[in-house]
Motif scaffolding. Structure first.
Motif, PDB file in Angstrom:
ATOM      1  N   ASP A  52     -13.189 -13.653   6.526  1.00 26.90           N
ATOM      2  CA  ASP A  52     -14.264 -12.715   6.205  1.00 26.90           C
ATOM      3  C   ASP A  52     -15.207 -12.503   7.387  1.00 26.90           C
ATOM      4  N   ASN A  70     -12.372  -4.655  15.177  1.00 24.79           N
ATOM      5  CA  ASN A  70     -11.979  -4.638  13.764  1.00 24.79           C
ATOM      6  C   ASN A  70     -13.234  -4.553  12.904  1.00 24.79           C
ATOM      7  N   ALA A  71     -13.529  -3.365  12.384  1.00 22.32           N
ATOM      8  CA  ALA A  71     -14.773  -3.121  11.651  1.00 22.32           C
ATOM      9  C   ALA A  71     -14.833  -3.856  10.320  1.00 22.32           C
ATOM     10  N   ARG A  72     -13.683  -4.268   9.801  1.00 17.54           N
ATOM     11  CA  ARG A  72     -13.664  -4.936   8.496  1.00 17.54           C
ATOM     12  C   ARG A  72     -14.078  -6.402   8.576  1.00 17.54           C
ATOM     13  N   ARG A  73     -14.100  -6.964   9.774  1.00 20.28           N
ATOM     14  CA  ARG A  73     -14.394  -8.395   9.903  1.00 20.28           C
ATOM     15  C   ARG A  73     -15.302  -8.596  11.115  1.00 20.28           C
TER      16      ARG A  73
END
Length: 570
Positions: A52, A70-73
């Motif tokens: 996360d 990586n924009a998600r993490r």
């Protein structure tokens, strides 16, 4: 707060990374460590893990584009500087410029180093006289942990980090160049305080390059003195340090590293060892506790004072390493202190680590390292024996973090008090050693046989709070070093009549000296095989430690189950 899967991406599992790992576990999260080795391997491990959040408590390498993009993490850098500060020499400049306040900032990783938006920041007062390692392991580490807590909370809440606006008056930090030796240079004609500050700002790494005794050396571990002489002249030797005259007074230099020739590697050693041949005509000053116990010398690696019924013996060895000679000096001091008419013997560390056991750098420099290691382990065992056999109630004050034999030295006392937030590493296996320092007696006495085996086999750090719960530590005192010192002396004076320690006082009268000796003998039989016969590659591990070789990968004990399962699933 929901539990997060958090990667700690670090150049080493150093003290701050260990504190972060312990802090996140205590808060109910699941941290997993990735040590930065090969860039592609690191990217693969993290991308596959489904983490996360990635936090970088101590990262010397640039975060790869594949990770920070990586924009998600989020990937968050813990930078030892105030908001707006950038550069790898943040603490060096802060100490050099004698700033009154400094801080730590948690930044989103981006293309340019330390240039990302801010997740959290924490400022603190910056007292004068701190060396870089002391600052880093103290106030910086404390502020970093507060920032990490805030980052995790904000990550759960969906926080968007805020870009730095240099037009704002409160943003004082700026991009600073990497400090070079030219920026650190001093003349021995300069005043002592300026020279000490230059060395303090380079403490740990890289040291300050200077001319001394006809050679070029990197200098570490400086202490002020009032004596004077011709600037640059070595005036005296005491224990392992040399006294060098300056423009006004003088400074003690405790450790040196010779400037290497092309293609050569050198490492830090006690100054007296490095300059041995040049010190033949230099006077030796002796103010050991046995010969001059209550002297007022400014530089005292081992010192003693009395307060009521308490005899307080303080030892401060650079980086917590204890050579054969240092252990022998400590044994002499303990024997003198034990003969005093006191009822409590308080033994405590100084400003840095409490103790990390034998002196690996001195061992590596020896003509036959295995034999020096063998002498060293017996000498530190002698220190522990003096504590275990003392007539007085013995209290150890863990003023700083400790590892391996240093933990066991502390546990040789009857009562152990620890400063808040220190980290203990009660194990030896990672160095290819069975262990000594009466650990097979003292550790089971504190935590039980089963837990002693678990701690020495798992090779994981233990927080002060965990140590208290396990029984390794009886009380935890203030985090502030000065406050802890006062608290420690107060608790030592009260321990004689404290009902909480009645069972310990009674146990002391029933000490099993035969069992102690059996444990020591059995441990040393194993250590002979490890140190002299090198059965588990202690020699190679020692060399790698001293020369700071980068690890080949992350030890499996530091990889969380969820991260390991993700790797296996690929």
């Amino acid at each position: 707060m929901r539990s997060l899967k958090i990667i700690l991406l670090s150049s080493a599992f150093n003290g701050l990374t260990q504190r972060a790992w312990l802090e996140l576990r205590q808060a109910g999260h699941s941290p997993s460590v990735v040590l930065f080795t090969d860039q592609d391997a690191v990217c693969e491990q993290i991308e596959q893990s489904a983490a996360d959040l990635v936090i970088c408590p101590f990262l010397k390498d640039r975060v790869p584009h594949q990770l920070w993009s990586n924009a998600r993490r989020p990937v968050v850098i813990i930078h030892p500087g105030i908001v707006g500060d950038r550069g790898a020499s943040a603490l060096d400049w802060a100490i050099t410029h004698e700033l009154e306040r400094w801080g730590v900032t948690a930044l989103q990783a981006v293309e340019d180093m330390d240039a990302g938006p801010v997740w959290a920041t924490c400022e603190f007062n910056l007292p004068q006289g701190l060396r870089k390692s002391e600052l880093y392991n103290g106030r910086v580490s404390d502020a970093a942990i507060l920032c990490i807590r805030e980052v995790v909370e904000k990550c759960v809440a969906g926080f968007v980090p805020v870009p730095v606006d240099y037009s704002q008056r409160q943003v004082l930090g700026r991009l600073q160049p990497n400090m070079k030796q030219a920026d650190r240079a001093f003349s021995w004609h300069d005043c002592s305080r300026f020279i000490k500050r230059s060395i303090d700002a380079a403490d740990g790494q890289p040291g300050v390059l200077a001319s001394l005794a006809g050679g070029q050396y990197y200098l570490y571990d400086a202490h002020l003195d009032e004596r004077s002489g011709t600037p640059g002249e070595i005036l005296a030797v005491h224990d392992d340090a040399v006294l060098v005259a300056t423009g006004d007074h003088s400074v003690w230099i405790g450790s040196l590293r010779r400037k290497p020739l092309p293609g050569e590697e050198t490492f830090k050693r006690p100054a007296r060892h490095v300059l041995a041949q040049q010190l033949r005509d230099v006077p030796t000053l002796d103010w050991s506790i046995a010969s001059n116990p209550f002297n007022t010398e400014a530089y005292q690696p081992i010192s003693y004072r009395e307060s009521g019924q308490v005899g307080e013996l303080t030892f401060e060895f650079y980086n917590g390493a204890m050579s054969t000679e240092q252990c022998q000096r400590l044994v002499d001091a303990l024997r003198w202190a034990k003969a005093r008419d006191t009822k409590v013997l308080l033994i405590k560390g100084g400003r840095g680590s409490f103790s990390n056991g034998v002196h690996l750098n001195v061992i590596q420099a020896a003509e036959v390292p295995g034999l020096e290691a063998w002498a060293n382990i017996q000498a530190i065992d002698d220190v522990c024996e003096e504590l275990l056999t003392a007539r007085q109630l013995v209290i150890s004050g863990l003023t700083g973090s400790a590892g391996a034999g240093g933990v066991m030295l502390g546990l040789a006392a009857d009562i152990v008090f620890a400063r808040a937030e220190i980290v203990l590493n009660p194990h030896y296996k990672t160095m290819g050693l069975y262990g000594s320092e009466y650990w097979s007696y003292s550790l089971p006495r504190a935590v039980g046989q089963a837990m002693a085996e678990k701690l020495t086999e798992e090779c994981l750090p233990v927080s002060a709070t965990q140590a208290l719960q396990l029984g390794m530590v009886q009380e935890i005192g203030p985090r502030c070093p000065d406050e802890f010192g006062l608290w420690l002396l107060q608790r030592a004076n009260g321990a004689l009549n404290d009902p909480a320690y009645a069972a310990i006082r009674e146990r002391k009268g029933r000490s099993d000296t035969q069992l102690m000796q059996h444990c020591r003998n059995a441990e040393l039989e194993e250590m002979y095989l490890d140190m002299v016969q090198n059965r588990k590659q202690f020699a190679e591990k020692c060399r790698n430690f001293v020369f700071k070789r980068r690890v080949c990968g992350t030890p499996s004990r530091l990889v969380a189950d969820w991260a390991r399962e993700a790797e296996l699933a690929e």
